[in-house]
Design an enzyme around this catalytic site. Structure first.
Site, PDB file in Angstrom:
ATOM      1  N   TRP A 164       2.084  15.063   7.397  1.00 26.05           N
ATOM      2  CA  TRP A 164       2.408  14.745   5.998  1.00 26.05           C
ATOM      3  C   TRP A 164       1.167  14.598   5.124  1.00 26.05           C
ATOM      4  O   TRP A 164       1.065  13.667   4.319  1.00 26.05           O
ATOM      5  CB  TRP A 164       3.284  13.474   5.925  1.00 26.05           C
ATOM      6  CG  TRP A 164       4.662  13.755   6.398  1.00 26.05           C
ATOM      7  CD1 TRP A 164       5.197  13.390   7.597  1.00 26.05           C
ATOM      8  CD2 TRP A 164       5.673  14.529   5.727  1.00 26.05           C
ATOM      9  NE1 TRP A 164       6.472  13.887   7.710  1.00 26.05           N
ATOM     10  CE2 TRP A 164       6.788  14.583   6.567  1.00 26.05           C
ATOM     11  CE3 TRP A 164       5.722  15.176   4.486  1.00 26.05           C
ATOM     12  CZ2 TRP A 164       7.953  15.254   6.226  1.00 26.05           C
ATOM     13  CZ3 TRP A 164       6.882  15.848   4.143  1.00 26.05           C
ATOM     14  CH2 TRP A 164       7.979  15.879   5.003  1.00 26.05           C
ATOM     15  N   ASP A 248      -3.760   0.758  -2.456  1.00 31.52           N
ATOM     16  CA  ASP A 248      -3.417  -0.067  -3.634  1.00 31.52           C
ATOM     17  C   ASP A 248      -3.611   0.761  -4.917  1.00 31.52           C
ATOM     18  O   ASP A 248      -2.766   0.740  -5.814  1.00 31.52           O
ATOM     19  CB  ASP A 248      -4.292  -1.329  -3.704  1.00 31.52           C
ATOM     20  CG  ASP A 248      -3.874  -2.377  -2.674  1.00 31.52           C
ATOM     21  OD1 ASP A 248      -2.784  -2.239  -2.081  1.00 31.52           O
ATOM     22  OD2 ASP A 248      -4.648  -3.332  -2.468  1.00 31.52           O
ATOM     23  N   ARG A 251      -1.029   3.673  -5.091  1.00 28.43           N
ATOM     24  CA  ARG A 251       0.345   3.281  -5.458  1.00 28.43           C
ATOM     25  C   ARG A 251       0.505   3.180  -6.974  1.00 28.43           C
ATOM     26  O   ARG A 251       1.613   3.387  -7.492  1.00 28.43           O
ATOM     27  CB  ARG A 251       0.716   1.978  -4.721  1.00 28.43           C
ATOM     28  CG  ARG A 251       0.946   2.250  -3.248  1.00 28.43           C
ATOM     29  CD  ARG A 251       0.993   1.031  -2.354  1.00 28.43           C
ATOM     30  NE  ARG A 251       1.131   1.480  -0.955  1.00 28.43           N
ATOM     31  CZ  ARG A 251       0.977   0.694   0.105  1.00 28.43           C
ATOM     32  NH1 ARG A 251       0.666  -0.578  -0.038  1.00 28.43           N
ATOM     33  NH2 ARG A 251       1.128   1.192   1.324  1.00 28.43           N
ATOM     34  N   GLY A 351      26.564  16.725 -15.683  1.00 32.20           N
ATOM     35  CA  GLY A 351      27.722  17.291 -14.974  1.00 32.20           C
ATOM     36  C   GLY A 351      27.321  18.512 -14.165  1.00 32.20           C
ATOM     37  O   GLY A 351      26.287  18.505 -13.487  1.00 32.20           O
ATOM     38  N   GLY A 352      28.109  19.588 -14.255  1.00 35.55           N
ATOM     39  CA  GLY A 352      27.831  20.807 -13.488  1.00 35.55           C
ATOM     40  C   GLY A 352      26.433  21.346 -13.780  1.00 35.55           C
ATOM     41  O   GLY A 352      25.740  21.824 -12.872  1.00 35.55           O
ATOM     42  N   GLU A 375       3.103   7.066   0.315  1.00 35.30           N
ATOM     43  CA  GLU A 375       2.158   5.972  -0.014  1.00 35.30           C
ATOM     44  C   GLU A 375       2.816   4.600   0.146  1.00 35.30           C
ATOM     45  O   GLU A 375       2.546   3.665  -0.611  1.00 35.30           O
ATOM     46  CB  GLU A 375       1.524   6.194  -1.388  1.00 35.30           C
ATOM     47  CG  GLU A 375       0.726   7.500  -1.395  1.00 35.30           C
ATOM     48  CD  GLU A 375      -0.333   7.597  -2.454  1.00 35.30           C
ATOM     49  OE1 GLU A 375      -0.814   6.545  -2.902  1.00 35.30           O
ATOM     50  OE2 GLU A 375      -0.692   8.732  -2.808  1.00 35.30           O
ATOM     51  N   GLY A 376       3.688   4.513   1.134  1.00 31.34           N
ATOM     52  CA  GLY A 376       4.397   3.268   1.444  1.00 31.34           C
ATOM     53  C   GLY A 376       5.814   3.310   0.914  1.00 31.34           C
ATOM     54  O   GLY A 376       6.027   3.398  -0.297  1.00 31.34           O
ATOM     55  N   THR A 377       6.785   3.242   1.828  1.00 30.62           N
ATOM     56  CA  THR A 377       8.200   3.272   1.423  1.00 30.62           C
ATOM     57  C   THR A 377       8.535   2.035   0.576  1.00 30.62           C
ATOM     58  O   THR A 377       7.774   1.066   0.543  1.00 30.62           O
ATOM     59  CB  THR A 377       9.096   3.238   2.679  1.00 30.62           C
ATOM     60  OG1 THR A 377       8.789   2.021   3.386  1.00 30.62           O
ATOM     61  CG2 THR A 377       8.858   4.434   3.589  1.00 30.62           C
ATOM     62  N   GLU A 379      10.637  -0.093   1.360  1.00 30.97           N
ATOM     63  CA  GLU A 379      10.728  -1.220   2.308  1.00 30.97           C
ATOM     64  C   GLU A 379       9.339  -1.833   2.521  1.00 30.97           C
ATOM     65  O   GLU A 379       9.199  -3.067   2.560  1.00 30.97           O
ATOM     66  CB  GLU A 379      11.302  -0.733   3.652  1.00 30.97           C
ATOM     67  CG  GLU A 379      12.788  -0.380   3.621  1.00 30.97           C
ATOM     68  CD  GLU A 379      13.109   0.978   2.982  1.00 30.97           C
ATOM     69  OE1 GLU A 379      12.177   1.703   2.573  1.00 30.97           O
ATOM     70  OE2 GLU A 379      14.306   1.307   2.904  1.00 30.97           O
TER      71      GLU A 379
HETATM   72  N1  CAA Z   1      -6.282  -4.333   0.837  1.00 32.30           N
HETATM   73  C1  CAA Z   1      -7.275  -4.673   1.699  1.00 32.30           C
HETATM   74  N2  CAA Z   1      -7.050  -5.056   2.971  1.00 32.30           N
HETATM   75  C2  CAA Z   1      -5.763  -5.099   3.378  1.00 32.30           C
HETATM   76  C3  CAA Z   1      -4.692  -4.765   2.554  1.00 32.30           C
HETATM   77  C4  CAA Z   1      -4.988  -4.369   1.218  1.00 32.30           C
HETATM   78  N3  CAA Z   1      -4.012  -4.024   0.379  1.00 32.30           N
HETATM   79  N4  CAA Z   1      -3.542  -4.899   3.237  1.00 32.30           N
HETATM   80  C5  CAA Z   1      -3.872  -5.319   4.475  1.00 32.30           C
HETATM   81  N5  CAA Z   1      -5.214  -5.432   4.549  1.00 32.30           N
HETATM   82  C6  CAA Z   1      -6.001  -5.876   5.701  1.00 32.30           C
HETATM   83  C7  CAA Z   1      -5.625  -7.300   6.089  1.00 32.30           C
HETATM   84  O1  CAA Z   1      -6.396  -8.235   5.355  1.00 32.30           O
HETATM   85  C8  CAA Z   1      -5.976  -7.302   7.559  1.00 32.30           C
HETATM   86  O2  CAA Z   1      -7.368  -7.427   7.726  1.00 32.30           O
HETATM   87  P1  CAA Z   1      -8.027  -8.472   8.809  1.00 32.30           P
HETATM   88  O3  CAA Z   1      -7.295  -8.275  10.095  1.00 32.30           O
HETATM   89  O4  CAA Z   1      -9.457  -8.066   8.847  1.00 32.30           O
HETATM   90  O5  CAA Z   1      -7.812  -9.818   8.236  1.00 32.30           O
HETATM   91  C9  CAA Z   1      -5.613  -5.900   8.006  1.00 32.30           C
HETATM   92  O6  CAA Z   1      -5.639  -5.084   6.837  1.00 32.30           O
HETATM   93  C10 CAA Z   1      -4.257  -5.793   8.660  1.00 32.30           C
HETATM   94  O7  CAA Z   1      -3.287  -6.315   7.761  1.00 32.30           O
HETATM   95  P2  CAA Z   1      -1.797  -6.602   8.240  1.00 32.30           P
HETATM   96  O8  CAA Z   1      -1.826  -7.518   9.411  1.00 32.30           O
HETATM   97  O9  CAA Z   1      -1.019  -7.009   7.032  1.00 32.30           O
HETATM   98  O10 CAA Z   1      -1.352  -5.159   8.756  1.00 32.30           O
HETATM   99  P3  CAA Z   1       0.015  -4.633   9.320  1.00 32.30           P
HETATM  100  O11 CAA Z   1      -0.259  -3.831  10.534  1.00 32.30           O
HETATM  101  O12 CAA Z   1       1.018  -5.737   9.411  1.00 32.30           O
HETATM  102  O13 CAA Z   1       0.482  -3.563   8.216  1.00 32.30           O
HETATM  103  C11 CAA Z   1       1.288  -2.717   6.142  1.00 32.30           C
HETATM  104  C12 CAA Z   1       0.475  -3.789   6.890  1.00 32.30           C
HETATM  105  C13 CAA Z   1       1.347  -3.223   4.744  1.00 32.30           C
HETATM  106  C14 CAA Z   1       2.687  -2.549   6.693  1.00 32.30           C
HETATM  107  C15 CAA Z   1       0.535  -1.378   6.223  1.00 32.30           C
HETATM  108  O14 CAA Z   1       0.526  -0.863   7.530  1.00 32.30           O
HETATM  109  C16 CAA Z   1       1.075  -0.336   5.269  1.00 32.30           C
HETATM  110  O15 CAA Z   1       0.783  -0.356   4.070  1.00 32.30           O
HETATM  111  N6  CAA Z   1       1.876   0.630   5.779  1.00 32.30           N
HETATM  112  C17 CAA Z   1       2.303   1.763   4.978  1.00 32.30           C
HETATM  113  C18 CAA Z   1       1.339   2.892   5.160  1.00 32.30           C
HETATM  114  C19 CAA Z   1       1.426   3.898   4.064  1.00 32.30           C
HETATM  115  O16 CAA Z   1       1.513   3.572   2.892  1.00 32.30           O
HETATM  116  N7  CAA Z   1       1.365   5.165   4.461  1.00 32.30           N
HETATM  117  C20 CAA Z   1       1.346   6.255   3.515  1.00 32.30           C
HETATM  118  C21 CAA Z   1       0.156   7.117   3.820  1.00 32.30           C
HETATM  119  S1  CAA Z   1      -0.394   8.245   2.587  1.00 32.30           S
HETATM  120  C22 CAA Z   1       0.840   9.328   2.280  1.00 32.30           C
HETATM  121  O17 CAA Z   1       1.910   8.923   1.974  1.00 32.30           O
HETATM  122  C23 CAA Z   1       0.620  10.812   2.353  1.00 32.30           C
HETATM  123  C24 CAA Z   1      -0.238  11.366   1.281  1.00 32.30           C
HETATM  124  O18 CAA Z   1      -0.867  12.403   1.467  1.00 32.30           O
HETATM  125  C25 CAA Z   1      -0.257  10.744  -0.023  1.00 32.30           C
END
Ligand code: CAA
Length: 393
Positions: A164, A248, A251, A351-352, A375-377, A379
């Site tokens: 992807w 960030d 998004r 409509g249609g 870039e993150g669902t 959910e």
């Molecule tokens: N900014 C900076 N650091 C961050 C952060 C943020 N927004 N979010 C988390 N972190 C850091 C935390 O501080 C933590 O650091 P330390 O361990 O050093 O303290 C570390 O990251 C892990 O954080 P979590 O424990 O919260 O991590 P997690 O495994 O629970 O996952 C999540 C967090 C929010 C679910 C994350 O995995 C996530 O955002 N998932 C979605 C991924 C995504 O968006 N994928 C899309 C990819 S791109 C795409 O779509 C294709 C494209 O081509 C555009």
């Protein structure tokens, strides 16, 4: 310069000039070709190059690094205008600007900025961001691809399959996240700057997609790709932090894209509701249509304001260093669900004709869906917002 210390949402003359110039460009160059490129799935290289020449592939980057030297509000306005004409173009633009450029500006060495940022921000080369894998999407830290430092300590040898990847079939430079120390979990992920013209970089299967069909998306396969240690972005083990930090910013771009798709679907609906007659009067005279229009307009403006609010938060963070994670996730969540809601209502009002490829609303409907996924669902956005509000990790 806009005042970022208060809650102002006034646009400067510079913002308005940029928005109007991008709107005119999109009307002239992109609107006429959007349906055809959607149909064929061909990548619109010519118009992407023209966007680069206008400074749209590096809006927030300093001029010294090939960018336009503008701010995040300008970026949001420009993405919205491009998305209103065609979501596919805005996908390529958003990834290039907020995932690749921003990562390089924030974490790159001077040498990396000269080698990678200047060509990508100026639109001469196309950048991609590669985090997702076939078995690792929302749970991004579970990736299986691996990079191992060679005995001489000069190169990381990368192997694995990513999926992807927006612009994967055409990208020149890819910001790649892969595991260097699996036993450390997310602290074992490293970010690499990889070049498509090097041995071991293989463009994989192209994704056949429901929407944003002209934005090329594919797998990338790495077979013993040798990446010089100088092309590690940040420090080894910092990859997950970099991936999250730049998402960030990304998004906010997707929120702006969703606002653009929603605006296009809304405007088409107002025009149609005025013109189309049923039972002897325009369908806009019926209260059931009016309720739809009122809800669409209200949600559209709320999405726009949340997106500008996230842009202001990012601009403020330059001075304060504070994260704007919650603002970005709220904007992306609300704007993407708004785009889906408005596109859905737009098809219903038409409509249609809303179901026909003779009008663009069916494309808006298909394009809107991706904003709730990549870039993150939705959910994941809810999870991020709630965790931050509740102080949980
Ligand atoms: N900014 C900076 N650091 C961050 C952060 C943020 N927004 N979010 C988390 N972190 C850091 C935390 O501080 C933590 O650091 P330390 O361990 O050093 O303290 C570390 O990251 C892990 O954080 P979590 O424990 O919260 O991590 P997690 O495994 O629970 O996952 C999540 C967090 C929010 C679910 C994350 O995995 C996530 O955002 N998932 C979605 C991924 C995504 O968006 N994928 C899309 C990819 S791109 C795409 O779509 C294709 C494209 O081509 C555009």
């Amino acid at each position: 310069m806009i005042d970022t210390t208060g809650p102002t949402l006034e646009l400067t003359d510079e913002h308005i000039m940029l928005r109007d110039a991008v709107r005119e460009f999109a009307r002239r160059e992109i609107v006429p070709i959007a349906a055809e490129f959607d149909e064929t799935g061909e990548f619109p290289l010519d118009t992407i190059r023209k966007m680069g020449a206008m400074g749209l592939m590096g809006i927030e980057m300093p001029e010294d690094y090939g960018g336009a030297g503008m701010d995040t509000i300008a970026y949001v306005l420009a993405v919205t205008e491009i998305a209103k004409a065609d979501a596919s173009h805005s996908t390529v633009m958003s990834v290039n600007n907020s995932l690749v450029n921003y990562a390089l500006l924030r974490f790159g060495t001077e040498e990396q900025k000269q080698r990678f940022l200047v060509p990508v921000a100026s639109g001469e080369k196309i950048g991609a961001y590669s985090l997702t894998e076939p078995m690792s999407g929302s749970d991004a830290a579970t990736m299986r691809s691996r990079a191992v430092l060679n005995d001489a300590g000069t190169h990381y040898i990368i192997n694995g399959r990513k999926s992807w990847v927006t612009s994967g079939p055409v990208a020149d430079i890819v910001l790649l996240f892969t595991m260097t120390e699996p036993e450390k979990g997310h602290h074992g992920i490293t970010a690499f700057l990889v070049e498509a013209d090097q041995p071991g970089f293989i463009r994989g299967k192209k994704e056949p997609k429901l929407g944003i069909r002209a934005s090329a998306t594919s797998e990338l396969v790495f077979e013993d790709y040798a990446c010089p240690v100088e092309h590690v972005l940040g420090e080894p083990g910092m990859g997950f932090k970099i991936a999250m930090t730049v998402l960030d910013a990304g998004r906010i771009g997707i929120a702006a894209q969703a606002v653009g798709i929603a605006e296009a679907a809304y405007e088409a609906s107002v025009t149609y509701a005025r013109e189309r007659e049923a039972f002897g009067q325009p369908i806009g005279a019926f209260q059931m249509t009016q309720a739809k229009i009122a809800d669409m307009k209200t949600r559209l403006e709320a999405a726009r304001l949340l997106t500008l609010n996230a842009a202001l938060a990012k601009m403020r963070s330059k001075q304060t260093g504070a994260r704007y994670t919650t603002e970005a996730s709220m904007a992306k969540l609300f704007a993407s669900e708004t785009a889906m809601f408005i596109a859905h209502q737009a098809v219903q009002i038409h409509g249609g004709m809303g179901y026909s490829k003779e009008m663009p609303v069916e494309r808006y409907f298909r394009d809107a869906k991706i904003t709730e996924i990549y870039e993150g669902t939705s959910e994941i956005q809810r999870l991020v917002i709630a965790r931050n509000e509740l102080g949980l990790r």
